[in-house]
Design an enzyme around this catalytic site. Structure first.
Site, short mmCIF file in Angstrom:
data_model
loop_
_atom_site.label_atom_id
_atom_site.label_comp_id
_atom_site.label_asym_id
_atom_site.label_seq_id
_atom_site.Cartn_x
_atom_site.Cartn_y
_atom_site.Cartn_z
N ASP A 73 0.84 -1.20 0.00
CA ASP A 73 0.00 0.00 0.00
C ASP A 73 0.88 1.25 0.00
O ASP A 73 1.86 1.34 0.74
CB ASP A 73 -0.90 0.02 1.23
CG ASP A 73 -2.01 -1.01 1.15
OD1 ASP A 73 -2.72 -1.03 0.14
OD2 ASP A 73 -2.15 -1.80 2.11
N ASP A 84 -10.19 -6.44 -0.38
CA ASP A 84 -9.17 -5.82 0.46
C ASP A 84 -9.85 -5.05 1.57
O ASP A 84 -10.65 -4.15 1.31
CB ASP A 84 -8.30 -4.89 -0.40
CG ASP A 84 -7.13 -4.28 0.37
OD1 ASP A 84 -6.98 -4.57 1.57
OD2 ASP A 84 -6.39 -3.50 -0.25
#
Length: 231
Positions: free
Chosen positions: A48, A190
């Site tokens: 991320d 996610d």
């Protein structure tokens, strides 16, 4: 630079859940040790990237991804959560760092075409991510150019939240759109990935889940992966 297999995307499993490991949940002081520990269990490393504007966090940077690239042959999926003004440059930097797949947000619509074109020019796989509040139909203009479609099941950039009640129906809608596209696009879930949510996400059409503490916090990682693969 350690290279991923050139055909990694084509050889992803289709008969079981693909396991993406979120490096945000790794031991960041002992990252190399954690990379060694998960090497035989993860299918993809999920990185991320957040700029503190698009998402309320500051997360991973290109030099760290370059070091990870040198330490593993696993595919690296970079998920960009950044503002329009820096998105294209961030694509360039993370491509240089060794990413195999770069996902951008549908909410970056003003620069999404340029970013996806650059990802393609660099020979990388491309993905689109949808925030939990964004209509699933927002992915439709990109389905001819992407390899992954990721649906967030929690608010962006914040750990430890419960799964949004609409997450499973959103996955079903996305799966229908992918079916209409007529090409393989991996559908990912996610956020809110827990032992009790993974089975329902899988049943709703998820082909991969982004595992954080579910993987890194497992007492026996091999047992955890046997459980995941059996779903």
């Amino acid at each position: 630079m350690t290279m991923t297999s050139a055909n990694w995307l084509a050889t992803l499993p289709t008969d079981r859940l693909i396991a993406e490991y979120s490096m945000w949940s790794a031991d960041l002081i002992r990252l190399a040790d954690d990379l060694d520990r998960i090497q035989d269990h993860a299918d993809i490393l999920h990185v991320d990237v957040a700029d503190g504007h698009f998402a309320p966090a500051f997360l991973f940077f290109p030099d760290l991804v370059a070091r990870m690239r040198a330490a593993t042959t696993l595919p690296i999926h970079v998920h960009l959560m950044v503002a329009d003004a820096v998105l294209v440059e961030q694509v360039r930097q993370f491509a240089d760092a060794g990413a195999d797949l770069i996902s951008i947000h549908a909410e970056n619509a003003a620069v999404a075409d340029e970013a996806l074109a650059l990802i393609g020019e660099r020979g990388l796989a491309a993905g689109i991510v949808l925030r939990v509040e964004t209509a699933v139909a927002a992915c439709r203009p990109y389905l001819d150019r992407i390899d992954f479609l990721t649906l967030l099941g929690t608010a962006i950039g914040v750990k430890g939240q419960g799964l949004d009640p609409a997450a499973t129906e959103r996955l079903r809608e996305a799966a229908r759109l992918i079916g209409q596209a007529g090409r393989r696009i991996v559908l990912a879930a996610d956020g809110g990935i827990r032992e009790n949510t993974v089975p329902v996400l899988r049943a709703a059409g998820a082909e991969t889940v982004v595992m954080g503490s579910l993987a890194f916090g497992a007492e026996n990682l091999a047992d955890r992966m046997r459980w995941l693969h059996a779903l």
